[in-house]
Design a protein around this motif. Structure first.
Motif, mmCIF file in Angstrom:
data_model
loop_
_atom_site.group_PDB
_atom_site.id
_atom_site.type_symbol
_atom_site.label_atom_id
_atom_site.label_comp_id
_atom_site.label_asym_id
_atom_site.label_seq_id
_atom_site.Cartn_x
_atom_site.Cartn_y
_atom_site.Cartn_z
ATOM 1 N N ARG A 64 0.877 -1.168 0.000
ATOM 2 C CA ARG A 64 0.000 0.000 0.000
ATOM 3 C C ARG A 64 0.919 1.224 0.000
ATOM 4 N N HIS A 87 -9.485 -7.534 0.106
ATOM 5 C CA HIS A 87 -9.605 -6.290 -0.670
ATOM 6 C C HIS A 87 -8.345 -6.009 -1.462
ATOM 7 N N HIS A 128 -5.325 -8.429 0.123
ATOM 8 C CA HIS A 128 -5.020 -8.948 1.462
ATOM 9 C C HIS A 128 -6.256 -8.760 2.336
ATOM 10 N N ARG A 153 -12.247 4.507 3.234
ATOM 11 C CA ARG A 153 -11.562 5.284 2.181
ATOM 12 C C ARG A 153 -12.420 6.500 1.936
ATOM 13 N N HIS A 180 -7.386 -8.258 6.780
ATOM 14 C CA HIS A 180 -6.886 -8.059 8.143
ATOM 15 C C HIS A 180 -8.028 -7.733 9.084
HETATM 16 FE FE FE2 Z 1 -5.857 -3.360 3.787
#
Ligand code: FE2
Ligand code: GTQ
Length: 355
Positions: free
Chosen positions: A78, A155, A114, A122, A116
């Protein structure tokens, strides 16, 4: 802090002679005397390390562009420049409880899939033709859209357009890590398979109806894109028949349509319209808050500090600091905080007016 009888207790250092040896030996047993720290530990009111701070987008954007020359989205996983509160340096957080960063994706790039435990929001700043895919469904994002990545959902993000895509990320990472509850998995390919048509969630949950076989239990709204066009229209029409609230002007929270509660289980989100010439009265609450400016310009006073803002700027109001917002042009502010956590735990307090 003062130590009069009404204030939280702190031992007078002058009385401490003769106790040092005891403290030293106790420390060797992993013991420590509460009376030396009680006043700072159980404070009379919120004492926040968070500093009222503004990130001017015009100052920050060149750093995002420079980061693009130095690292790809694939290498970075990212490509995010974190907004670190100067009161919490090196701690990867914008408030005590929340992470924020600006993420940039260039045309053709993919930020690989990934998942989590941390939940993410966003808030789109600039760009078009970029998507995020959440749990097998893609949504294309436009400036002002509020998009959710629920806890533990796969995502990935991709930019299929011609220009850079920039958004503000808000995550509950500090809350997850406070409880040492973090897990993360990488997906073996860059993109997780798409299994649902674009717009599916909006069709299932965005019409004031629920599929009859909907199974309750999810903590996060099944709607994962709240498009700005609708949000803006709602605020505009609201402002035509309601009086502005003295402390908030026109403020609407994003909700989970299944429960009527906040859209996310750990982060409260809302949008606020402050009409040109309007100034909100002093208000404070226990949730340190991140604001970003969608439209308009104005000045906020936060804990006595003046902050001038324009579109795309991001600023923070610390817990229990009085805030006032004045718009010099019709202004729309997106806000997020840990309010929903505090409400669930019975911590949340707010105060209207400083009289
Ligand atoms: Fe993420
Ligand atoms: O886009 O998935 O700013 O996982 C921090 C962690 C963004 C993301 C962040 C993340 C993401």
């Amino acid at each position: 802090m003062d130590s009069t009888s009404a204030m939280a207790h702190t031992v007078n250092p002058a009385n401490e002679r003769g106790r040092e040896g005891f403290y030293q030996r106790a420390g060797g047993q992993n013991l420590a005397p509460l009376w030396r720290v009680l006043g700072a530990l159980v404070t009379d009111e919120p004492v926040s390390p968070v500093k009222a701070t503004i990130w001017k987008y015009s100052d920050v954007r060149p750093y995002l562009m420079e980061a693009c020359k130095l690292i790809t989205a694939a290498e970075a996983e990212r490509r995010v420049m974190m907004l670190e509160n100067p009161g919490l340096p090196g701690q990867s957080r914008i408030t005590h409880s929340l992470f924020a960063g600006l993420q940039i994706i260039l045309p053709g790039e993919v930020a690989p899939a990934h998942r989590h435990v941390a939940s993410a929001l966003r808030f789109i700043i600039e760009g078009k033709d970029a998507y995020t895919a959440v749990a097998g469904e893609k949504t294309y994002m436009l400036p002002g859209d509020f998009v959710i990545t629920p806890s533990m959902t796969w995502h990935d993000h991709g930019n299929e357009g011609n220009g850079p895509m920039v958004w503000l990320d808000g995550l509950d990472v500090p809350i997850v890590n406070l409880m040492d509850a973090s897990f993360r998995d990488g997906y073996p390919e860059a993109n997780h398979p798409v299994t649902r048509p674009e717009g599916a969630a909006e069709i299932e949950y965005g019409y004031n109806m629920l599929p009859i076989d909907h199974e309750p239990g999810a903590q996060t709204s099944p709607i994962f894109n709240y498009p700005y066009a609708r949000t803006r229209e709602g605020l505009e029409k609201l402002s035509r028949f309601r009086k502005p609230d003295a402390y908030a002007a026109f403020k609407m929270k994003f909700i989970n349509p299944v429960t009527g509660s906040w859209a996310m289980p750990t982060i409260s989100t809302w949008m606020q319209l402050v009409p040109k010439g309007f100034k909100t009265q002093p208000y404070r609450a226990t949730d340190s808050t991140v604001f970003t400016v969608v439209e308009g310009s104005g000045t906020s006073t936060i804990g006595g500090q003046r902050i001038d803002w324009q579109p795309h700027d991001i600023f923070v109001a610390p817990s229990w600091h009085f805030q006032e917002h004045a718009a010099s042009a019709d202004a729309v502010l997106f806000g997020f905080s840990d309010r929903v956590c505090q409400e669930k735990l019975g911590f949340f307090r707010e105060q209207r007016g400083n009289a």
